[in-house]
Structures are given as C-alpha cells and as structure tokens.
Motif scaffolding. Structure first.
Motif, short mmCIF file in Angstrom:
data_model
loop_
_atom_site.label_atom_id
_atom_site.label_comp_id
_atom_site.label_asym_id
_atom_site.label_seq_id
_atom_site.Cartn_x
_atom_site.Cartn_y
_atom_site.Cartn_z
N GLN A 262 4.15 0.92 1.47
CA GLN A 262 3.98 -0.50 1.16
C GLN A 262 4.74 -1.40 2.14
O GLN A 262 4.30 -2.51 2.43
CB GLN A 262 4.44 -0.76 -0.28
CG GLN A 262 3.90 -2.06 -0.84
CD GLN A 262 4.00 -2.11 -2.35
OE1 GLN A 262 4.04 -1.07 -3.02
NE2 GLN A 262 4.05 -3.31 -2.91
N VAL B 291 5.80 4.30 -7.50
CA VAL B 291 6.89 3.32 -7.44
C VAL B 291 8.23 3.98 -7.72
O VAL B 291 8.62 4.12 -8.88
CB VAL B 291 6.63 2.17 -8.44
CG1 VAL B 291 7.72 1.11 -8.32
CG2 VAL B 291 5.26 1.55 -8.22
N LYS C 158 9.31 -4.97 -8.02
CA LYS C 158 8.34 -3.90 -7.75
C LYS C 158 7.28 -3.82 -8.84
O LYS C 158 6.09 -3.69 -8.56
CB LYS C 158 9.07 -2.56 -7.64
CG LYS C 158 9.91 -2.42 -6.39
CD LYS C 158 10.47 -1.01 -6.27
CE LYS C 158 10.93 -0.74 -4.85
NZ LYS C 158 10.99 0.68 -4.55
N SER D 110 3.36 -4.62 -8.54
CA SER D 110 2.43 -3.54 -8.87
C SER D 110 1.35 -4.03 -9.84
O SER D 110 0.17 -3.73 -9.70
CB SER D 110 3.20 -2.36 -9.47
OG SER D 110 2.32 -1.32 -9.79
N HIS E 60 -0.45 4.05 -7.49
CA HIS E 60 0.72 3.36 -6.97
C HIS E 60 1.95 4.17 -7.34
O HIS E 60 2.28 4.29 -8.52
CB HIS E 60 0.78 1.96 -7.60
CG HIS E 60 1.54 0.97 -6.77
ND1 HIS E 60 1.62 -0.36 -7.08
CD2 HIS E 60 2.25 1.13 -5.63
CE1 HIS E 60 2.35 -0.98 -6.17
NE2 HIS E 60 2.74 -0.10 -5.28
N ARG F 32 -0.22 3.59 -12.21
CA ARG F 32 1.11 3.43 -11.62
C ARG F 32 1.96 4.61 -12.04
O ARG F 32 2.00 4.96 -13.23
CB ARG F 32 1.75 2.13 -12.10
CG ARG F 32 3.09 1.84 -11.42
CD ARG F 32 3.73 0.58 -11.95
NE ARG F 32 4.45 0.84 -13.18
CZ ARG F 32 4.85 -0.11 -14.03
NH1 ARG F 32 4.56 -1.38 -13.79
NH2 ARG F 32 5.52 0.20 -15.12
N LEU G 265 -3.57 -1.53 -9.04
CA LEU G 265 -4.15 -0.20 -8.87
C LEU G 265 -4.32 0.46 -10.23
O LEU G 265 -3.55 0.20 -11.16
CB LEU G 265 -3.25 0.65 -7.97
CG LEU G 265 -2.93 0.02 -6.61
CD1 LEU G 265 -2.09 0.98 -5.78
CD2 LEU G 265 -4.20 -0.36 -5.87
N ASP H 3 5.49 2.43 -2.92
CA ASP H 3 6.35 1.25 -2.78
C ASP H 3 7.73 1.69 -2.31
O ASP H 3 8.64 1.94 -3.09
CB ASP H 3 6.45 0.49 -4.11
CG ASP H 3 7.16 -0.84 -3.92
OD1 ASP H 3 7.73 -1.06 -2.82
OD2 ASP H 3 7.15 -1.67 -4.85
N LEU I 288 -0.58 4.56 -2.61
CA LEU I 288 0.29 3.53 -2.03
C LEU I 288 1.70 3.78 -2.55
O LEU I 288 1.91 3.91 -3.77
CB LEU I 288 -0.18 2.13 -2.46
CG LEU I 288 0.65 0.95 -1.95
CD1 LEU I 288 0.56 0.80 -0.44
CD2 LEU I 288 0.21 -0.35 -2.63
#
Lengths: 617, 617
Positions: free
Chosen positions: B3, B526, B565, B569, B524, B577, B574, B556, B554
């Motif tokens: 990201q 994270v 964050k 998100s 995503h 997560r 997306l 982060d 993706l």
C-alpha cells in the motif's frame, strides 16, 4: 477466433507510400490503417500485439513496484504555464479551446500532470518514493509524420514518473527501470542497446536511451527463410539473388539515430553524445618558424592541403558560431567533423548557429575562406581537445589567398578552452579503452531520465523532509514508445521467404516472422477447402484441443483459394501454420514452423507435442 | 502489492463539491482526482477496477464474435462533414486545428471512423457481417460537467459497430449484444433494466438502453451493514437512526432518467418513451347540449374544475406548439401531462417548441387561458388518444372569462389525429397488460441501436450483394459507458457501516462494498503494527500463500495508527480484510467479510478455506 470475423484487410501489393518495411508490412498484412496523416487505427491483429506488449510491461513494472494509473489527455494549459512549457514547447503541441474559451492542450507527455497530482496529495518525505506509470495515447503535431507508426501524430506511450526525497532513492529507481526495460525488450525478442542519451530537451542530467538496432539487410543468411526443398542460399540462381538483394535494398533502413557502440566492450552512445579515447600526450615536435604562404584559390581544407601537398591532419579548421548574441571561434583538427550537439551543450546558450559570412566579415574584416586564429582580437576561441596536439599547423592567414604554416598554440595565438567537440569515427578506441567503436542505425524505443527538480521547482512540488524543511521532490521519468515498438519489431522480424516451386522456379515474398511472445495468435489453422466436411471437422477438433492447451488459435474459415489463404497466412506471420488438407481423412496435417521454414506432416494426435518441439528454436 | 507504493490519497472528510455519493466516495477513498472540470485521473485503485471491467467485456464480446480494435481519437473534420455531423453535433464537439490549419475534432463517438474504415476495406456482402469494438477515451465538451464520472468531458467508452448485408443479420447481432450486455452487467453485480430507448439523436430506429437502477435510500436494511456486536437495526437508538437517515438523504439520487417498468411483467421504458395500456372502448354516454358558461378569473385547468365543481377528468387541455413554421394545436385529457418527446417524434419536425402567447393571439385572436378547440379554423388539431374517450367535456371558449361545457368531438369540433402523447403515471397497467407501472431513477450504462443505413448512405459505404448490386451496409452500434459504470457501481454498492464501540456508543461511516469480481484487490492484509516483526513475518507468509491461491492482495505496510488503517480499509472497500494483530505470535488473525460485517478469528492455516466459505454470500 474465426478469421472471417476479424478485420484483416491484407493487400496484394506493398503500399506505394511506404518507405520502410515495417510500415509497408503493417499495411499489407492488415495490421493498421492510416486514418489521416500520422494517425492510425490499430486493427484487430495490431491491437492483440499491443495488448501483449502492455501485459509484458505491466508484469515487469509490478516487479519494480511501479503502479499503473490513467491520467487524462485533454489538459488545461494552466498546468503547462506553470512549468513554462506552454509557450516553449513549440508547434508540435496541439492547442485548443473549450466552449468557455479556456485553453487546453492534448498531452504529448505528462510531467506536469503527474507532478501536480503528486504535489497535491503528498506532503511528507515519509510517503516517498512513489513510482507511477500509465499506458496511454499521446499527441504530437509532427511537421512531417512518416514511416508509419515510427513518427505519428497520435501514438501510444508508456510513461512513468518517480518522485523521491533524495538522490539515492532516484538512483535506485532509475537502475530498477533500466533492468525492467531490458527485460521488457528482451521478452519482445528485440535486438537493442541501452545508450547514453541526450537529455537536453527534457532538462535531464542523467539519461539513457534504448535503441532497437536496425540492419542494412546485406546479410542474406539472416534475412532469408528458405522453404524445405531449398538446401542453402548457394543453390539459389544469381539472377534471383540479385532480385532479392534489390528488394531488400529498396527499403530505407529505419532509425532516426546513429548509434556508436564498442565492439568488444559495453560502451554505447548516440552519435551526438559519443566520445572516444583521448590520449593527451603528444610526441615532442620541434616548433618551426611561422611562415605566410600564398594559397591562391584554395579555400577549403581539402584544397589547401592539396595545394600545399600536406596531409589534412596538418591543418586546423576555423569555424565561427553565434551563441545567442556572442560570436565564438571554434577550432577543429583538419580531419575532424564538428558535433554541433556537443558544442551547443557546452556553450549552454539558448540558440547556437553557424555565423553568417556577413557576421564574420563585420567582426574580423576577413572572408570565410581565409579565416584563422592568428591575430584575432577580443574573441573567445575554443578548440576541440585534439587541436592541442597539432604542431606546426596550417591555418588561414586572415588575408585572401594566404595561409600560415608552422602555427603553434601559445606562441602564435591563445585558446581559452579545450573541450571535446568532435564527432567520433568508426574504428576509434572506446572511451573506456575496451573495444573499438562501430556505428549502427537505431530506433529509439525507450528513454529513462533523471529529471531532478526541473518540474518540482517550477511547480512548487515540495515535501517536508525529516527536519521539517520544504524540499522540492526529485523526479525521474521513463518512457516507452508502445506503438512504435510494433514498428521496431517488424523492422527486425520482417523476412523474405524463398520457395522452390514444383517447376524448379525460385519465388520469394515478404513475410512477418513474429516473435513468439508477441504474435497476435500462436497458431494459424488453415483448412484448405472449407467445403470439405472431414477437414472442417478435424479443424474444429484441433482448435478445441489446442485452445485447451492454452494456445491462441486463428482459424482461416474463409471461402478463399488455397493460394490466397497461404499468402495471407505468410503475411500475418503467426509462428506456426497447420494446414488441414486432403489427408484430413487419415488424420494427417502439415505443420510449418515459420521461423525456420521447417515443414512436417504429422498425425493429429501428435500435433501438440510436435508444435512444442519444433517451435522451441 | 504494498500500500505504501500505491497512490491512494484517502480524505478525512467528504469533498464539499460532491452531490452524489459515488462522486464523494471515489474522491474520498482515493480512487480518482479531478484534473479540470469534468476531467479526471484514474488513480491506481480505479485503474484496476477499470481493467477488470475491460476484461469482463472482452470475454463476453469474444463469445459473440465481436473483435477488438483501436481507432484514433483525433479525427479529421472531413469524416464528420461526410456524415453531416460536423455542423450539427453542437457545442459539445471539441474542435481544433492542426499546424497546417486543417480542422480536427476529438471523437465523442466513432460511427464515421468505423464506417469509413469498413467502407474502404470491404466490398462484398460475402465478407459481412463484421462486428468490431474498441475500449477508448471519448470527449464531449459538456456545458455543465457534474456528478464525478457520471457526466464528464473526457471519459472511457466501449463502442461497438456492426455491419451487415441484410436486416436479419443485424437483428441477430443486436440480440447477441443484448445478451452480452446483460451478462456483463450481471457479472459487474449491478441491478439494471434494459429499457426501450429513445434513439432520436443517433438516427436509430430500434434501440434499447441499459439502466442501472438507483435507489432513494429509504430501506435501511439494504443500506446499513452492522458490526458483529449489533444484533439488528432495532437496537440502534432513534437519534442515531435519525442521523443515519439524514446522512443517507443528503446525497442526490443519481440518474438522469426516470425509468418506467412493469411490476410483475417485462415491460420497461424511459419515461419519455413509456406508454401504458389503452382501452379504446368508452362507455356509452349521452351527448348533452353545448353550453357556454362564465368562468371569471379561472384560467388553469385546476381553477376551472374547482370553479365549475367538476373533476379534472371532465376537462380537455388545449396547448399550442410551433413545429418548425407551423402552429399545431394539441389536446390532452385534463388529468394528463404532455410528453414532449412523443410529440416531437410524432411531428418529425426539426424544432418543436411551445408557441408563445403572442403567436397564439396572432393566430387565433384569443388569450392562452381561454383557448379551446371549438371554432378554431385552418389549424391542425392533434389529440392524445385518451381525449377521444372524453364526453361532454369542458374546454376554453376562445373568449376571456368563458368556457364551454358538454363539448363533444365530431359534433363541436374535429380532431385530425389521435396519437399517444401523454406521460404515463405510476400504477397504470403495462401496455402488454402484464403488471402495473412503477417509476425508478436510473443511470444509463449501455445503449444498443439499430442504426440502419443512416451513416452508410451518407458516407457511401456500399457492398455488392449476391446479384452484384451496390447496397448500403446496414449498421448497428453498441455503447457501454465504462468510466461511468464505476460511478453506477458505487451508487449501488456504497454502504453505511454501523458499529458499537466498547463504550456502547453507535458510530457510523460510509464505506465502499465492492462486488467481488470488480474489487481492485480481493484481500486487504492489515498488520496493525509494522514494527511488530512477528506480525510482519506472518503478513508476508499470508501474502505469499494467498497469492499462490490466485488472490490479489493489498498489504497495508504503512507506518500509521490502527485507526487510520481501518478507516482507510473501510473506504477502499475490498471484500475481505485480514487483520494481523497481537495474536500473530499464536498464528491467529481476524477476518472481516465486508458485505456482511461478519468477523471471525482464525488460525493462519485455515485462512484460505475460511475466506472461501465466508465470502460466498
């Protein structure tokens, strides 16, 4: 895909307006059509090649952390006024007004747009580096669009821009791009050289150009593909070979630039930037006495050297240039040619041009032909560094009909600067001492620049550094000419196919020999007679099987004569042709590997294996 | 993809200039940026969605034998002069000159270009049908660009054109396209309706528009996604619900058109084209004697009906229009509203507009308010077909302050034509009798037309038919607004997420809930704290494993607070997560399924299975 549904308008003859083979074949094989001067439609075959090129680029750029986006092409003039280029870019810039009479341009490049985009979103060095690119249409109102896709007014570019807080970060990204470009061009099958570029117009300090090398087409081994019943080129009759040579020579060797590269070394540069090894140690030579000699009617170096019966290497040329408002005298060794780009870059003036005869007479009171450095007053005299090594030289005497002999620098006149100003010659030693210089023609397909702060300073694109100080972002920019790549590929992969007929006649024709990763389809299935139900059933079966194996297949389902089908197939240039003919009933087809001319008959069940093996070369 | 390397400039607040939620969220979630009015840059996230849309289209068009190519956008005016549109297209057309002062335009559509391309290559009906399309940038100088990508000046279109030798072939391709469009919009996850379109401006006879239905956002069940600790909407306090409703209501319901569709049937049309069931059998009513009554100060239908104490259905409205140079009297049932598009299409004049008061007085010698059909001489009187059923009607008496009662057509005045001219109302019966009409707002996302020979005749695009006669090719054209699809998707997939904090407070925020096939990435990842090496190692491991399974991921990797964050998100939207937090050491992560709000903690080894199961809804 059925060929009857594709728009592939092949031509029987080469188009009369084409000067380079890539243009001729893109037209003749039905890849492109011109819509207006320098503006082309990419027909289905070309579009497929372009998409493959785009995908290769996307894969390689993802590897280096570059991110794709898409900026508009209709740009407000305001952005270009900020950078100053709205007024300086010149006539190549398409300008227009919208309904509110605001000024717009069609983007020929996107430094301003990207700089503004990043400037408006990024405020801290912590968010850098950023590395964005797009694959999009660009516009340049070329005075003389020509050579098909090589110099067009609307074209497709990949343009990338990187933003950094420090020089090391830019250097790293620049190196990443260099490697990515090399991979991309290798995957495209191209013969290319990265060379030292002239970043002048872009304001860059450090730049490299990627040149696809073009060939003078004298090496028949490379340019001919022989049908299976021809053993070697030696077998082809002289008269046919002469015709082939004439055909090969008919097409201009494409490429706007001359490239200088070291045979046996890494050095490569554009001729305009190229330099060679300079040995500053001159042999000791006794300085002879200055002598004025009559040289009636001898004005050029040639004439003077001949009249005085000396070698040109004994002479020094005296040239005069106007650099903005100042006249500058430039000295060159008699053997050498001036490289005006080097002179312009060295002088750093906006405009450098040869002084007129009137200028010279007004300034020095002498005619061009008798000009020389001895006795010139109040003028800047710069010399190529080779001039320093010339002893007892011959120069003009600033008097019609006379030259000086035995002129020596320091004793007879002064030079303020010695610099590299000459154009290199083939056979000289590479500047790093490794290899001798050779020349080639090349098509610029990519260019990477370290832009520095040219745009960020003009457009106030700052970030705060670790100490909270505003600093301009340091930028790089990276271009690939996507549509012109298509031309470059054809310049390298056009071939002449020679075949021997059953009557022992030798016939030849142009054909495209597409590199595997870029061919619009992998395999061309050609049923000879679409009314033959057995052949058509076999064709359908093969199509299904080959597609299931991941091959892209074009099926010539057209109701055309075999001759037309084969001719079109050769022009289109897919790597493998599979002919489904009379032996279809036995399950036997003919496979032709385009790159080698190899042809084999095989059973349908062995087709996939055969293609894989034959097509490995 | 990291990201930190993407340009995703999320905003803390909604942009102040956005009126529709799609525009607001595209800006706020960092998908697009405006470069100038109506002209946008598609940042990396938007570009990925666009590429996915393009691929869906390519797959579906290949199914129907449509072939992709790419025509230029900078077009010579000459082509548009051939079709006649250079002068008639209006101010939306961007015009410019090149360096040679030749006229060019920026293509808003490509009928001319494609017609010329095919005309120049195809000469026989045997090579038809041909079905080509491109996905490219278009330009339209909108007077008031607005609503983000919904009405822009530079936008991306898929435009297809088909060429046929006979009508049956066109009909077949038209039906193929209809099915392909339905598949494309279904794969994009859209709620849409194909409706009967108004092909007026394109010169088409048969056309269908595809409308993405927009919602008035009153159904909270649909628009809210609740966090796992909220049982149902009923639990949310009234004051919070009121705030949520206010927020939902703040955004304009996007969609330039009102769509009429049959609830319980297939019928659907643009309001401008919609019709309802007409029952021509009137109940028998005795004709009463004509009577002139004083109606002082009563001019409008409302006032007259109230003054005479009758229902509006007893009145007939008299309107006057100017159709080019002719005045036309138009009668409507008192309850009904005129549909000007129907009138214009029926009259077939270049310009149809309401007559001025001065026109009416000059022609008939009466004021607007007292105009009626009785006694009008030498004028064309057309009436909506409903008017024929009105007996003993009330109309103006052509005398200030008076109306006629008990007016009957045939006895008291003549009508030259009865036609369908009224605007339909909700609740009426569908014209095919199946279902009752409902209204909805819609965004036009696609349009298919049977163009016929409008362009081929004007541009001499003929082929030889089986008898060797030259016939104009019959054409269809087929458009999808690719960039505006992005807005339509967000109009349908924006959601308000409601969560309950540990302090039992209810908070809500906008979020994008991207449909699976179009989300810029699938997952995503994270990591909450990038300085936690265990968490980062687990993140890297998960990224590798998920990518190996074919998911687009993706990560982060930014050094930001957890709150930032998570907020980013949610905005980016997306489908899944995965939060890698303190339990990373135990190999446990948290998976959130965006569409349902579901959240589960699972072991890293079960991650892939869990995602697949949870994300099936």
């Amino acid at each position: 895909m059925k060929q009857s549904k594709m728009l592939i308008p092949t031509l029987r003859e080469m188009p009369s307006d084409a000067q380079v083979i890539s243009h001729a074949l893109l037209m003749r094989a039905g890849y492109v059509r011109q819509v207006s001067a320098g503006i082309y439609a990419y027909l289905p075959l070309a579009n497929r090649v372009l998409e493959k090129l785009k995908n290769i680029m996307r894969e390689e750029f993802e590897e280096i952390g570059a991110v794709e986006l898409l900026a508009p092409t209709l740009l407000t003039a305001d952005l270009w006024r900020e950078s100053g280029r709205y007024d300086t870019y010149g006539e190549d810039l398409y300008k227009l007004k919208n309904r509110d009479s605001s000024d717009f341009i069609l983007g020929p490049t996107h430094e301003e747009t990207m700089t503004a985009l990043v400037r408006d979103e990024i405020t801290s060095y912590k968010k850098l580096p950023l590395n964005v690119y797009q694959i999009a249409t660009k516009y340049r109102d070329e005075k003389r669009p020509r050579y098909g896709l090589l110099r067009g007014r609307e074209f497709i570019m990949k343009d990338g821009y990187s933003f950094h807080a420090d020089q090391d970060s830019l250097d790293e990204t620049y190196q990443d791009y260099k490697k990515a470009y090399e991979k991309i061009f290798e995957r495209a099958g191209l013969t290319f050289k990265p060379i030292i570029g002239d970043g002048g117009a872009m304001g860059g300090k450090d730049s490299q150009e990627f040149m696809a090398i073009t060939d003078d087409r004298t090496d028949l081994e490379k340019w001919l593909v022989l049908s299976k019943n021809i053993t070697s080129i030696d077998e082809i009759p002289e008269s046919v070979l002469a015709d082939i040579k004439e055909e090969l020579g008919k097409w201009l060797v494409a490429g706007e630039d001359t490239i200088v590269y070291a045979d046996g070394g890494d050095y490569a540069a554009n001729l305009e930037m190229a330099t060679s090894q300079f040995d500053p140690k001159a042999a000791y030579t006794e300085e002879l006495e200055l002598e004025k000699v009559a040289t009636p009617d001898a004005k050029t170096i040639d004439e003077v050297a001949e009249f005085l019966k000396v070698d040109q290497s004994q002479t020094i040329k005296t040239l005069v240039f106007r650099a903005d408002d100042e006249l500058v005298v430039v000295l060159l060794h008699g053997n050498d040619q001036l490289n005006e780009v080097k002179l312009t870059n060295y002088l750093g003036a906006d405009l450098v041009e040869a002084a007129s005869e009137a200028d010279v007479e007004a300034a020095f009171g002498v005619h061009f032909g008798s000009l020389g450095p001895v006795g010139l007053k109040e003028v800047r005299i710069i010399a190529d560094r080779e001039v320093e090594l010339v002893k007892n030289a011959i120069v003009g005497a600033n008097e019609d009909g006379f030259h000086y002999k035995n002129v020596n620098i320091g004793r007879d006149f002064e030079v303020s600067e010695f610099v590299d100003l000459r154009t290199v010659n083939e056979g000289e030693v590479s500047p790093d001492g490794r290899g001798t210089l050779k020349f080639a023609r090349g098509i610029e397909i990519g260019h990477i620049f370290k832009l520095g702060t040219r745009y960020s300073e003009a457009m106030n694109a700052n970030v705060l550094d670790a100490n909270g100080r505003a600093i301009p972002m340091i930028m790089g920019c990276y271009g690939i000419g996507v549509s012109r790549l298509l031309s470059a590929i054809l310049e390298q992969f056009a071939r002449i196919y020679v075949e021997k007929t059953p009557k022992e006649e030798y016939k030849f024709s142009w054909s495209i020999n597409f590199p595997k990763e870029l061919a619009p389809f992998d395999i061309h299935l050609v049923p000879v007679n679409i009314k033959d139900e057995t052949a058509m059933a076999l064709t359908a079966e093969l199509e299904t099987k080959l597609r299931a194996k991941g091959y892209q297949v074009l099926v010539d389902d057209r109701n055309e004569r075999a001759g037309v089908k084969f001719a079109d197939s050769d022009l289109i240039g897919l790597p493998v042709r599979v002919t489904i003919g009379k032996k279809a009933a036995e399950g036997i087809v003919e496979v032709k590997i385009r790159a080698t001319g190899e042809v084999v008959e095989i059973n349908k069940d062995e087709l996939v294996n055969t293609i894989e093996i034959l097509n490995q070369n």
